[in-house]
Design a protein around this motif. Structure first.
Motif, PDB file in Angstrom:
ATOM      1  N   VAL A 123       2.400  13.518  93.296  1.00 44.28           N
ATOM      2  CA  VAL A 123       2.687  13.320  91.877  1.00 44.28           C
ATOM      3  C   VAL A 123       3.208  11.901  91.690  1.00 44.28           C
ATOM      4  O   VAL A 123       4.183  11.497  92.318  1.00 44.28           O
ATOM      5  N   SER A 124       2.530  11.126  90.845  1.00 41.77           N
ATOM      6  CA  SER A 124       2.950   9.747  90.623  1.00 41.77           C
ATOM      7  C   SER A 124       3.703   9.580  89.308  1.00 41.77           C
ATOM      8  O   SER A 124       4.537   8.689  89.177  1.00 41.77           O
ATOM      9  N   ALA A 125       3.417  10.430  88.314  1.00 40.87           N
ATOM     10  CA  ALA A 125       4.122  10.346  87.038  1.00 40.87           C
ATOM     11  C   ALA A 125       4.110  11.732  86.396  1.00 40.87           C
ATOM     12  O   ALA A 125       3.148  12.487  86.547  1.00 40.87           O
ATOM     13  N   LYS A 126       5.192  12.061  85.700  1.00 33.64           N
ATOM     14  CA  LYS A 126       5.259  13.337  85.020  1.00 33.64           C
ATOM     15  C   LYS A 126       6.122  13.215  83.781  1.00 33.64           C
ATOM     16  O   LYS A 126       6.966  12.317  83.681  1.00 33.64           O
ATOM     17  N   GLY A 127       5.894  14.094  82.828  1.00 32.06           N
ATOM     18  CA  GLY A 127       6.672  14.081  81.598  1.00 32.06           C
ATOM     19  C   GLY A 127       5.839  14.528  80.428  1.00 32.06           C
ATOM     20  O   GLY A 127       4.701  14.984  80.573  1.00 32.06           O
TER      21      GLY A 127
END
Length: 145
Positions: free
Chosen positions: A135-139
């Motif tokens: 996972v490189s980015a989440k939101g």
């Protein structure tokens, strides 16, 4: 526990004479309510990148199943079911990246975690073999202007 609507866009959660664990439950309920409101209005987005040193990881979608092939050069095909409400997109502008999006943060994050755990490396030196899907980015999904 008492949940009241205050004004047009606010909820108030009350709990009287509670101990520490019960207050923690109130905070959990508030977090779930916030995540539900954010999921319905904007949605959640998880970006995952493929990391490999020699053998390129091949990820494809067939039906509602993500298939991971050629991980560390193995012939084994790893499969992850995508539940209803989670959308899988292979990004065209960024190489080796997929995006998972949906309204329910539990389903989206669980799918991302299952994909990441499918590429766990066992019985090898983890400092050397860093291959996997991470996972490189989440939101929340960014609002378009």
């Amino acid at each position: 526990m008492d949940i009241q609507k205050v004004g047009t866009s606010k909820l108030r959660v009350d709990l009287w004479f509670a101990n520490r664990k019960q207050l923690a439950c109130v905070r959990t309920v508030c977090s779930h309510l916030e995540n539900m409101c954010t999921g319905v209005t904007r949605g959640f987005l998880y970006k995952m990148r493929f990391v490999y040193s020699h053998f390129p990881i091949n990820v494809s979608l067939s039906g509602n199943t993500v298939e991971i092939r050629n991980f560390l050069g193995e012939k084994r095909v790893r499969r992850v079911q995508i539940p209803e409400g989670v959308e899988y997109v292979r990004t065209a502008d960024v190489k080796d990246q997929i995006e998972l999006s949906g309204n329910d943060i539990c389903l989206v994050s669980m799918t991302a975690a299952k994909i990441q755990q499918m590429t766990n490396i066992r019985h090898k030196d983890l400092r050397k073999f860093l291959d996997g899907i991470y996972v490189s980015a989440k939101g929340p999904i960014p609002e378009e202007e």
